[in-house]
Design an enzyme around this catalytic site. Structure first.
Site, PDB file in Angstrom:
ATOM      1  N   VAL A  16       0.836  -1.206   0.000  1.00  0.00           N
ATOM      2  CA  VAL A  16       0.000   0.000   0.000  1.00  0.00           C
ATOM      3  C   VAL A  16       0.873   1.260   0.000  1.00  0.00           C
ATOM      4  O   VAL A  16       0.675   2.182  -0.811  1.00  0.00           O
ATOM      5  CB  VAL A  16      -0.961   0.010   1.224  1.00  0.00           C
ATOM      6  CG1 VAL A  16      -1.808   1.286   1.225  1.00  0.00           C
ATOM      7  CG2 VAL A  16      -1.859  -1.225   1.203  1.00  0.00           C
ATOM      8  N   ALA A  45       9.345   5.730   6.609  1.00  0.00           N
ATOM      9  CA  ALA A  45       9.883   4.781   7.594  1.00  0.00           C
ATOM     10  C   ALA A  45       9.613   3.354   7.135  1.00  0.00           C
ATOM     11  O   ALA A  45       8.481   3.023   6.756  1.00  0.00           O
ATOM     12  CB  ALA A  45       9.242   5.017   8.956  1.00  0.00           C
ATOM     13  N   LYS A 106      -6.869  -1.923  10.099  1.00  0.00           N
ATOM     14  CA  LYS A 106      -8.126  -2.370  10.737  1.00  0.00           C
ATOM     15  C   LYS A 106      -7.899  -3.159  12.006  1.00  0.00           C
ATOM     16  O   LYS A 106      -8.682  -3.068  12.952  1.00  0.00           O
ATOM     17  CB  LYS A 106      -9.002  -3.173   9.765  1.00  0.00           C
ATOM     18  CG  LYS A 106      -8.286  -4.278   8.980  1.00  0.00           C
ATOM     19  CD  LYS A 106      -7.620  -3.707   7.767  1.00  0.00           C
ATOM     20  CE  LYS A 106      -6.618  -4.633   7.140  1.00  0.00           C
ATOM     21  NZ  LYS A 106      -6.977  -5.053   5.810  1.00  0.00           N
ATOM     22  N   VAL A 133     -11.299  -0.399   5.747  1.00  0.00           N
ATOM     23  CA  VAL A 133     -12.450  -1.275   5.460  1.00  0.00           C
ATOM     24  C   VAL A 133     -12.757  -1.272   3.966  1.00  0.00           C
ATOM     25  O   VAL A 133     -13.031  -0.223   3.387  1.00  0.00           O
ATOM     26  CB  VAL A 133     -13.709  -0.816   6.231  1.00  0.00           C
ATOM     27  CG1 VAL A 133     -14.853  -1.807   6.008  1.00  0.00           C
ATOM     28  CG2 VAL A 133     -13.427  -0.665   7.712  1.00  0.00           C
ATOM     29  N   GLY A 135     -11.003  -1.799   1.159  1.00  0.00           N
ATOM     30  CA  GLY A 135     -10.081  -1.269   0.151  1.00  0.00           C
ATOM     31  C   GLY A 135     -10.480   0.077  -0.407  1.00  0.00           C
ATOM     32  O   GLY A 135     -10.587   1.060   0.318  1.00  0.00           O
ATOM     33  N   GLU A 191      -2.992 -10.353   4.083  1.00  0.00           N
ATOM     34  CA  GLU A 191      -2.276  -9.716   5.185  1.00  0.00           C
ATOM     35  C   GLU A 191      -0.889 -10.345   5.316  1.00  0.00           C
ATOM     36  O   GLU A 191      -0.629 -11.421   4.778  1.00  0.00           O
ATOM     37  CB  GLU A 191      -3.051  -9.905   6.492  1.00  0.00           C
ATOM     38  CG  GLU A 191      -4.388  -9.198   6.511  1.00  0.00           C
ATOM     39  CD  GLU A 191      -4.254  -7.692   6.298  1.00  0.00           C
ATOM     40  OE1 GLU A 191      -3.586  -7.023   7.095  1.00  0.00           O
ATOM     41  OE2 GLU A 191      -4.813  -7.179   5.320  1.00  0.00           O
ATOM     42  N   LYS A 206     -12.893  -5.521  10.483  1.00  0.00           N
ATOM     43  CA  LYS A 206     -13.661  -4.569   9.669  1.00  0.00           C
ATOM     44  C   LYS A 206     -15.112  -4.510  10.148  1.00  0.00           C
ATOM     45  O   LYS A 206     -15.722  -3.428  10.186  1.00  0.00           O
ATOM     46  CB  LYS A 206     -13.595  -4.977   8.194  1.00  0.00           C
ATOM     47  CG  LYS A 206     -12.198  -4.803   7.597  1.00  0.00           C
ATOM     48  CD  LYS A 206     -12.042  -5.580   6.313  1.00  0.00           C
ATOM     49  CE  LYS A 206     -10.697  -5.322   5.665  1.00  0.00           C
ATOM     50  NZ  LYS A 206     -10.391  -6.276   4.597  1.00  0.00           N
ATOM     51  N   GLY A 305      -5.505  -4.693  -2.484  1.00  0.00           N
ATOM     52  CA  GLY A 305      -4.516  -4.381  -3.520  1.00  0.00           C
ATOM     53  C   GLY A 305      -3.909  -3.009  -3.296  1.00  0.00           C
ATOM     54  O   GLY A 305      -4.552  -2.117  -2.709  1.00  0.00           O
TER      55      GLY A 305
HETATM   56  P1  NDP Z   1       3.229  -4.729   3.664  1.00  0.00           P
HETATM   57  O1  NDP Z   1       3.666  -5.864   4.518  1.00  0.00           O
HETATM   58  O2  NDP Z   1       3.339  -4.859   2.197  1.00  0.00           O
HETATM   59  O3  NDP Z   1       4.032  -3.411   4.084  1.00  0.00           O
HETATM   60  C1  NDP Z   1       4.328  -3.103   5.412  1.00  0.00           C
HETATM   61  C2  NDP Z   1       5.367  -1.986   5.418  1.00  0.00           C
HETATM   62  O4  NDP Z   1       5.649  -1.643   6.762  1.00  0.00           O
HETATM   63  C3  NDP Z   1       6.702  -2.367   4.773  1.00  0.00           C
HETATM   64  O5  NDP Z   1       7.180  -1.301   4.001  1.00  0.00           O
HETATM   65  C4  NDP Z   1       7.612  -2.614   5.962  1.00  0.00           C
HETATM   66  O6  NDP Z   1       8.970  -2.293   5.709  1.00  0.00           O
HETATM   67  C5  NDP Z   1       7.054  -1.609   6.932  1.00  0.00           C
HETATM   68  N1  NDP Z   1       7.368  -1.946   8.318  1.00  0.00           N
HETATM   69  C6  NDP Z   1       7.186  -3.113   8.962  1.00  0.00           C
HETATM   70  N2  NDP Z   1       7.591  -3.008  10.249  1.00  0.00           N
HETATM   71  C7  NDP Z   1       8.041  -1.744  10.399  1.00  0.00           C
HETATM   72  C8  NDP Z   1       8.610  -1.032  11.467  1.00  0.00           C
HETATM   73  N3  NDP Z   1       8.792  -1.612  12.653  1.00  0.00           N
HETATM   74  N4  NDP Z   1       8.962   0.259  11.284  1.00  0.00           N
HETATM   75  C9  NDP Z   1       8.796   0.846  10.087  1.00  0.00           C
HETATM   76  N5  NDP Z   1       8.271   0.231   9.011  1.00  0.00           N
HETATM   77  C10 NDP Z   1       7.901  -1.060   9.177  1.00  0.00           C
HETATM   78  O7  NDP Z   1       1.719  -4.424   4.099  1.00  0.00           O
HETATM   79  P2  NDP Z   1       0.569  -3.763   3.218  1.00  0.00           P
HETATM   80  O8  NDP Z   1       1.074  -2.568   2.515  1.00  0.00           O
HETATM   81  O9  NDP Z   1      -0.120  -4.816   2.446  1.00  0.00           O
HETATM   82  O10 NDP Z   1      -0.463  -3.342   4.361  1.00  0.00           O
HETATM   83  C11 NDP Z   1      -0.233  -2.205   5.154  1.00  0.00           C
HETATM   84  C12 NDP Z   1      -1.484  -1.876   5.965  1.00  0.00           C
HETATM   85  O11 NDP Z   1      -2.554  -1.655   5.069  1.00  0.00           O
HETATM   86  C13 NDP Z   1      -1.959  -3.017   6.884  1.00  0.00           C
HETATM   87  O12 NDP Z   1      -2.552  -2.453   8.029  1.00  0.00           O
HETATM   88  C14 NDP Z   1      -3.016  -3.711   6.042  1.00  0.00           C
HETATM   89  O13 NDP Z   1      -3.965  -4.399   6.841  1.00  0.00           O
HETATM   90  C15 NDP Z   1      -3.638  -2.525   5.366  1.00  0.00           C
HETATM   91  N6  NDP Z   1      -4.342  -2.824   4.144  1.00  0.00           N
HETATM   92  C16 NDP Z   1      -3.752  -3.553   3.172  1.00  0.00           C
HETATM   93  C17 NDP Z   1      -4.410  -3.819   1.999  1.00  0.00           C
HETATM   94  C18 NDP Z   1      -3.811  -4.633   0.911  1.00  0.00           C
HETATM   95  O14 NDP Z   1      -4.528  -4.964  -0.052  1.00  0.00           O
HETATM   96  N7  NDP Z   1      -2.541  -5.005   0.968  1.00  0.00           N
HETATM   97  C19 NDP Z   1      -5.782  -3.308   1.773  1.00  0.00           C
HETATM   98  C20 NDP Z   1      -6.308  -2.503   2.862  1.00  0.00           C
HETATM   99  C21 NDP Z   1      -5.608  -2.285   3.992  1.00  0.00           C
HETATM  100  P3  NDP Z   1       9.833  -3.101   4.602  1.00  0.00           P
HETATM  101  O15 NDP Z   1       9.299  -2.624   3.284  1.00  0.00           O
HETATM  102  O16 NDP Z   1      11.211  -2.641   4.850  1.00  0.00           O
HETATM  103  O17 NDP Z   1       9.581  -4.545   4.857  1.00  0.00           O
HETATM  104  N1  HSE Z   2      -6.113  -8.637   3.403  1.00  0.00           N
HETATM  105  C1  HSE Z   2      -7.175  -7.741   3.185  1.00  0.00           C
HETATM  106  C2  HSE Z   2      -8.182  -8.363   2.260  1.00  0.00           C
HETATM  107  C3  HSE Z   2      -6.666  -6.459   2.601  1.00  0.00           C
HETATM  108  O1  HSE Z   2      -7.852  -9.346   1.604  1.00  0.00           O
HETATM  109  O2  HSE Z   2      -9.315  -7.879   2.204  1.00  0.00           O
HETATM  110  C4  HSE Z   2      -7.729  -5.395   2.444  1.00  0.00           C
HETATM  111  O3  HSE Z   2      -8.179  -4.948   3.669  1.00  0.00           O
END
Ligand code: NDP
Ligand code: HSE
Length: 429
Positions: A16, A45, A106, A133, A135, A191, A206, A305
């Site tokens: 994301v 970060a 969430k 919630v 996407g 996730e 959610k 996504g």
């Molecule tokens: P990812 O695992 O792809 O990304 C997580 C990011 O957080 C990475 O860049 C990681 O760093 C960084 N990170 C992890 N630990 C730390 C830390 N201690 N300090 C700083 N940075 C840190 O997750 P997503 O992008 O998929 O999801 C992110 C959020 O969005 C979650 O809450 C998820 O539930 C929510 N979400 C995701 C959706 C999806 O479709 N993927 C949809 C809707 C919500 P590094 O890159 O170095 O590993």
């Molecule tokens: N893992 C979550 C899903 C990401 O599949 O719906 C979006 O919240």
């Protein structure tokens, strides 16, 4: 337009976060016009600083998110790390330093939403979480703002993209569970720990957030009845097809008829193929909201996504940035009703029960009597016999969940019942 930029700290740059950074960069001019000031990515970060991140200036990357928030010039933090810690401490730190927050988290909001809202309010700041919630689908804001003058009585929908993707593949292509999960993970839908998706925790989080908004009450993750979809089998899909149904993982939130309590649940359910939710494919989500005056509303779109979720994050960023410029805040938590959340036993719905039984005289009568003794009325029964054994599929009329559980417990004790192969709720009729 103000020329001094609003500075944004991006906490997390994964599926994301990387899309948020991309859109912030490529649409910088449009965003500035819409907000009334430029928004500048002032720090990113991450956990692994050496990872190559396309389009991100390496000088912005840090592993010290706390220092980034404390350095004194950040206006807005976008938390897309996920999980409870360090996200919770970082969001709290942001509020302590006058920084408004946009989050997609969430899991954290379902667990600690009340405390985080209170911290935002105490500091006169915003906490926005449209992306948490469903996407890309605008759902949190329509429910928090557009429907604030109405009374929401029921919310039902598909709120997890990963499990919808898996169920859709199992149903439409006959794909295996693991194969479909691997594909959903590779597409960035799942996730970090996909157990959260397949065991229903993500949908339950959610559901808790939506129930809180819909009913103006506090609903925590633990209040939501939860069943995942790992037990759904090809045989369940075959059974569903015979009934003109398919299987979806649903979140269902209901206000009791007397208005004095609510229920919140997540579980797989059979729904008729004619129901609009049956045609929600792949990682799409769809949510029905039933409000007293508005009637039935349907929200539909990509539920997971990177880019779709980033769209929701950016929408929040624009809203929060506008609030910052206006020295105002948007709506906070509205939890004035404090309605109790009733246990699952009080939920009333229909059931599809598949039993393995001995194929001999009197078995059907014994099974029917057990249902009757527990006050569960049978709608249809289908029996298929083979080599002295038979499979019996019973579909009930509406009954309380507690009555169904009692029936199943009693059925398991019958000598003639070899096993309860599956129990599934039937919704949407
Ligand atoms: P990812 O695992 O792809 O990304 C997580 C990011 O957080 C990475 O860049 C990681 O760093 C960084 N990170 C992890 N630990 C730390 C830390 N201690 N300090 C700083 N940075 C840190 O997750 P997503 O992008 O998929 O999801 C992110 C959020 O969005 C979650 O809450 C998820 O539930 C929510 N979400 C995701 C959706 C999806 O479709 N993927 C949809 C809707 C919500 P590094 O890159 O170095 O590993
Ligand atoms: N893992 C979550 C899903 C990401 O599949 O719906 C979006 O919240």
């Amino acid at each position: 337009m103000r020329t001094r930029p609003l500075k944004v700290a991006l906490l997390g740059c994964g599926v994301v976060g990387s899309e948020v950074a991309r859109i912030m960069t490529t649409h910088a001019d449009d965003l500035a016009q819409r907000i009334g000031a430029p928004v500048e990515l002032a720090g990113v970060a991450v956990r692994r600083p050496s990872k190559v991140r396309e389009g991100i200036d390496p000088s912005l990357v840090t592993t010290d998110a706390t220092a980034l928030l404390k350095r004194g010039d950040i206006d807005i933090a976008i938390e897309v790390i996920g999980g409870i810690e360090p996200a919770r401490t970082l969001i709290t730190t942001a509020f302590e330093h006058g920084i408004s927050v946009v989050s997609a988290n969430k899991a954290l909001l379902a667990q600690d939403g009340a405390a985080l809202h209170a911290a935002a309010e105490a500091n006169g700041l915003d906490l926005y979480y449209e992306a948490a919630v469903a996407g890309a689908i605008p759902l949190v804001r329509p429910m928090r703002e557009s429907l604030a003058g109405d009374k929401i009585n029921r919310v039902m929908g598909i709120v997890n993209g990963t499990t919808n993707f898996i169920l859709d593949k199992m149903d439409s292509t006959g794909a295996g569970y693991q194969e479909a999960l691997d594909e959903a993970t590779a597409l960035g839908y799942a996730e970090a720990d996909p157990t959260a998706d397949v065991e229903g925790y993500d949908a339950a989080a959610k559901a808790a957030i939506l129930a809180g908004i819909a009913f103006h009450t506090r609903v925590r993750l633990d209040d939501v009845y939860r069943e995942g979809m790992t037990e759904v089998s090809a045989a369940d899909f075959a059974s569903a097809k015979r009934m003109g149904c398919t299987i979806k993982l649903l979140a269902i939130l209901e206000r009791a008829a007397d208005g004095e309590s609510v229920t919140a649940r997540v579980h797989p359910a059979m729904i008729p193929l004619t129901h609009p939710l049956a045609s929600v494919r792949e990682a799409y989500n769809a949510v029905f909201v039933e409000a007293e005056a508005a009637g039935q509303l349907m929200f539909y779109g990509p539920g997971a996504g990177g880019a779709p979720t980033a769209s929701a994050v950016l929408g929040d960023l624009v809203a929060v940035a506008r609030n910052k410029l206006a020295e105002a805040t948007g709506p906070g938590e509205s939890a004035y009703t404090q309605l109790p959340v009733s246990p699952m036993g009080e939920v009333v719905t229909r059931y599809h029960i598949s039993l393995d039984v001995a194929d001999k005289p009197g078995v059907l009568a014994q099974v029917a009597t057990t249902f009757a003794e527990h006050g569960v009325s049978i709608d249809t029964v289908r029996q298929q016999g083979k080599d002295g054994e038979a499979s019996l599929v019973v579909v009930t009329h509406r009954a309380p969940d507690a009555a169904l559980s009692g029936t199943v417990e009693a059925l398991r004790k019958l000598d003639t019942v070899r096993g309860v192969a599956s129990i599934m709720r039937v919704e949407g009729e």
